[in-house]
Write a protein that holds these residues in place. Structure first.
Motif, mmCIF file in Angstrom:
data_model
loop_
_atom_site.group_PDB
_atom_site.id
_atom_site.type_symbol
_atom_site.label_atom_id
_atom_site.label_comp_id
_atom_site.label_asym_id
_atom_site.label_seq_id
_atom_site.Cartn_x
_atom_site.Cartn_y
_atom_site.Cartn_z
ATOM 1 N N ASP A 1 0.839 -1.205 0.000
ATOM 2 C CA ASP A 1 0.000 0.000 0.000
ATOM 3 C C ASP A 1 0.872 1.252 0.000
ATOM 4 O O ASP A 1 0.446 2.315 -0.455
ATOM 5 C CB ASP A 1 -0.903 0.019 1.236
ATOM 6 N N ILE A 2 2.076 1.107 0.547
ATOM 7 C CA ILE A 2 2.994 2.251 0.647
ATOM 8 C C ILE A 2 4.414 1.730 0.782
ATOM 9 O O ILE A 2 4.637 0.619 1.295
ATOM 10 C CB ILE A 2 2.626 3.153 1.849
ATOM 11 N N ILE A 3 5.371 2.499 0.297
ATOM 12 C CA ILE A 3 6.796 2.276 0.572
ATOM 13 C C ILE A 3 7.223 3.311 1.608
ATOM 14 O O ILE A 3 6.841 4.485 1.514
ATOM 15 C CB ILE A 3 7.656 2.411 -0.694
ATOM 16 N N VAL A 4 7.986 2.888 2.586
ATOM 17 C CA VAL A 4 8.588 3.796 3.564
ATOM 18 C C VAL A 4 10.099 3.708 3.393
ATOM 19 O O VAL A 4 10.672 2.606 3.433
ATOM 20 C CB VAL A 4 8.191 3.430 5.005
ATOM 21 N N ALA A 5 10.755 4.848 3.199
ATOM 22 C CA ALA A 5 12.204 4.880 2.974
ATOM 23 C C ALA A 5 12.878 5.749 4.021
ATOM 24 O O ALA A 5 12.344 6.798 4.409
ATOM 25 C CB ALA A 5 12.517 5.421 1.575
ATOM 26 N N ASN A 6 14.042 5.289 4.492
ATOM 27 C CA ASN A 6 14.877 6.111 5.379
ATOM 28 C C ASN A 6 16.333 5.746 5.152
ATOM 29 O O ASN A 6 16.724 4.590 5.270
ATOM 30 C CB ASN A 6 14.509 5.892 6.849
ATOM 31 N N ASN A 7 17.130 6.766 4.812
ATOM 32 C CA ASN A 7 18.556 6.607 4.554
ATOM 33 C C ASN A 7 18.809 5.651 3.398
ATOM 34 O O ASN A 7 19.747 4.867 3.428
ATOM 35 C CB ASN A 7 19.300 6.130 5.812
ATOM 36 N N TRP A 8 17.981 5.754 2.374
ATOM 37 C CA TRP A 8 18.281 5.067 1.125
ATOM 38 C C TRP A 8 19.235 5.949 0.340
ATOM 39 O O TRP A 8 18.973 7.134 0.145
ATOM 40 C CB TRP A 8 17.008 4.781 0.324
ATOM 41 N N ARG A 9 20.368 5.401 -0.107
ATOM 42 C CA ARG A 9 21.501 6.230 -0.537
ATOM 43 C C ARG A 9 21.560 6.499 -2.038
ATOM 44 O O ARG A 9 22.465 7.201 -2.496
ATOM 45 C CB ARG A 9 22.816 5.578 -0.103
ATOM 46 N N THR A 10 20.659 5.925 -2.833
ATOM 47 C CA THR A 10 20.684 6.168 -4.276
ATOM 48 C C THR A 10 19.285 6.540 -4.759
ATOM 49 O O THR A 10 18.298 6.355 -4.052
ATOM 50 C CB THR A 10 21.194 4.924 -5.045
ATOM 51 N N TRP A 11 19.223 7.023 -5.988
ATOM 52 C CA TRP A 11 17.970 7.506 -6.579
ATOM 53 C C TRP A 11 16.953 6.381 -6.688
ATOM 54 O O TRP A 11 17.265 5.276 -7.144
ATOM 55 C CB TRP A 11 18.267 8.094 -7.947
ATOM 56 N N GLY B 1 15.993 18.237 13.299
ATOM 57 C CA GLY B 1 14.809 17.416 13.456
ATOM 58 C C GLY B 1 14.688 16.348 12.400
ATOM 59 O O GLY B 1 15.653 16.002 11.711
ATOM 60 N N VAL B 2 13.479 15.808 12.285
ATOM 61 C CA VAL B 2 13.167 14.727 11.358
ATOM 62 C C VAL B 2 11.885 15.087 10.615
ATOM 63 O O VAL B 2 10.928 15.593 11.214
ATOM 64 C CB VAL B 2 13.000 13.387 12.110
ATOM 65 N N THR B 3 11.878 14.815 9.311
ATOM 66 C CA THR B 3 10.739 15.121 8.458
ATOM 67 C C THR B 3 10.279 13.867 7.725
ATOM 68 O O THR B 3 11.101 13.154 7.152
ATOM 69 C CB THR B 3 11.110 16.186 7.411
ATOM 70 N N ALA B 4 8.978 13.620 7.739
ATOM 71 C CA ALA B 4 8.371 12.597 6.885
ATOM 72 C C ALA B 4 7.663 13.319 5.747
ATOM 73 O O ALA B 4 6.800 14.164 5.986
ATOM 74 C CB ALA B 4 7.378 11.750 7.674
ATOM 75 N N HIS B 5 8.053 12.998 4.513
ATOM 76 C CA HIS B 5 7.440 13.679 3.366
ATOM 77 C C HIS B 5 7.160 12.680 2.257
ATOM 78 O O HIS B 5 7.787 11.614 2.176
ATOM 79 C CB HIS B 5 8.362 14.799 2.853
ATOM 80 N N MET B 6 6.239 13.021 1.390
ATOM 81 C CA MET B 6 5.925 12.180 0.244
ATOM 82 C C MET B 6 6.995 12.366 -0.824
ATOM 83 O O MET B 6 7.426 13.489 -1.104
ATOM 84 C CB MET B 6 4.542 12.528 -0.320
ATOM 85 N N MET B 7 7.446 11.274 -1.376
ATOM 86 C CA MET B 7 8.514 11.328 -2.379
ATOM 87 C C MET B 7 7.951 11.765 -3.727
ATOM 88 O O MET B 7 6.861 11.344 -4.131
ATOM 89 C CB MET B 7 9.182 9.959 -2.487
ATOM 90 N N ASN B 8 8.724 12.633 -4.405
ATOM 91 C CA ASN B 8 8.397 12.999 -5.782
ATOM 92 C C ASN B 8 9.671 12.970 -6.610
ATOM 93 O O ASN B 8 10.681 12.405 -6.185
ATOM 94 C CB ASN B 8 7.679 14.358 -5.845
ATOM 95 N N THR C 1 5.235 6.771 -1.890
ATOM 96 C CA THR C 1 6.374 6.491 -1.012
ATOM 97 C C THR C 1 6.542 7.613 -0.007
ATOM 98 O O THR C 1 6.563 8.802 -0.368
ATOM 99 C CB THR C 1 7.672 6.329 -1.827
ATOM 100 N N LEU C 2 6.675 7.229 1.259
ATOM 101 C CA LEU C 2 6.934 8.154 2.366
ATOM 102 C C LEU C 2 8.415 8.098 2.690
ATOM 103 O O LEU C 2 8.938 7.024 3.028
ATOM 104 C CB LEU C 2 6.110 7.757 3.592
#
Length: 315
Positions: A79-89, A131-138, A102-103
């Motif tokens: 339903d969703i991808i969650v990404a954190n510290n993914w190092r490439t495009w 701080g920390v931000t959760a945002h929708m990927m574009n 994707t969040l």
């Protein structure tokens, strides 16, 4: 929601832990292979090991753009991808694959400090909070609409290590808070003010070389930013590399040539600093602890047995 998690190092590990502890179902984890890069061996809790321990399928990739991976993601039906510290495009056909998109979780107060090593760069620049931000990927890196953002203050003696521990504890509430909003059906979030955006590169050896033309206040922040376990800021004394582990901004003002080993103040040894130091209006940087290129760590007052001579940026 069915979640695919993209992540790496401790940031990804904390994100996966939060997801596993939530009501969401983690169906696949994608992570990077281990790296020998100096900054990627720090905070290196294994996302792969945590996923395997909970029976979650793991895929290891440098880049997430091959047909096999796309097929695995389609089969997982997230339903969703969650990404954190993914190092490439992450390409559009991947980040837009789930119905909720994707969040991305980023350790800065976006739109400022997109990119790499945001805590270190923010500390260097004297920011009052991080701080920390959760945002929708574009399509633009770290530029999508903000779902949840939380901040913590930067104390006057905080190091980058202190800020890591402050912000890593925000990952779980920010991630789950954002997912709760999305799961509740919200689709309108806060656009980033792109006029305030800044993007920073990875840290490297050249970024920790001390330039004595910098004001003492900036140099003090550099040393705090390069606190252990990060590589220490360094200079050269009599042609030999010298790492600066601790320092403070002098109470007195000292004139002369930047880099001059000049005066004992308290338990520190003051080095003249600032491009305009000749005017005698600048505070110096008082070194308190150093490490030689042989690895010997000692008080600066013990290392500098006499005053005089210069610290330089090059041997």
């Amino acid at each position: 929601m069915r979640v695919v998690m993209f992540g790496y190092q401790t940031w990804g590990h904390r994100t996966l832990r939060a997801l596993l502890d939530s009501d969401h179902d983690v169906v696949t984890v994608v992570t990077h292979p281990r790296s020998e890069h100096a900054y990627e061996k720090i905070w290196s809790d294994s996302v792969a090991d945590l996923a395997a321990a909970h029976g979650v399928p793991v895929v290891i990739r440098d880049r997430p753009d091959d047909e096999e991976l796309v097929g695995l993601l389609e089969k997982a039906e997230p339903d969703i991808i969650v990404a954190n510290n993914w190092r490439t495009w992450i390409p559009p056909r991947v980040y837009s694959l789930p119905r909720h998109g994707t969040l991305n979780i980023h350790d800065s107060l976006l739109p400022k400090y997109a990119g790499f090593s945001p805590l270190i760069w923010a500390l260097l620049n004297g920011e009052p909070e991080v701080g920390v931000t959760a945002h929708m990927m574009n399509e633009e890196l770290d530029a999508g609409d903000i779902v949840v953002q939380r901040a913590v203050p930067v104390g006057p003696a905080d190091t980058a290590t202190d800020l890591f521990h402050k912000t890593v504890d925000l990952i779980a509430p920010v991630t789950i808070g954002a997912l709760d909003r999305i799961a509740a059906g919200e689709t309108e979030f806060t656009p980033q003010d792109r006029s305030q955006a800044s993007f920073f590169h990875k840290r490297a050896e050249e970024d920790i070389r001390i330039d004595w033309d910098w004001p003492a206040e900036d140099l003090h922040r550099l040393i705090r930013a390069q606190s252990a376990p990060y590589p220490a800021a360094f200079t050269f004394h009599k042609g030999r590399r010298l790492e600066i582990l601790a320092a403070f901004v002098s109470r007195g003002r000292y004139g002369g040539t930047p880099g001059r080993v000049f005066y004992r103040e308290g338990d520190g040894v003051v080095i003249v600093a600032g491009a305009d130091a000749r005017r005698g209006r600048n505070h110096g940087l008082a070194l308190t602890r150093v490490r030689t290129e042989e690895g010997r760590e000692c008080p600066a007052a013990e290392y500098f047995t006499t005053m005089g001579g210069y610290l330089t940026s090059r041997p």
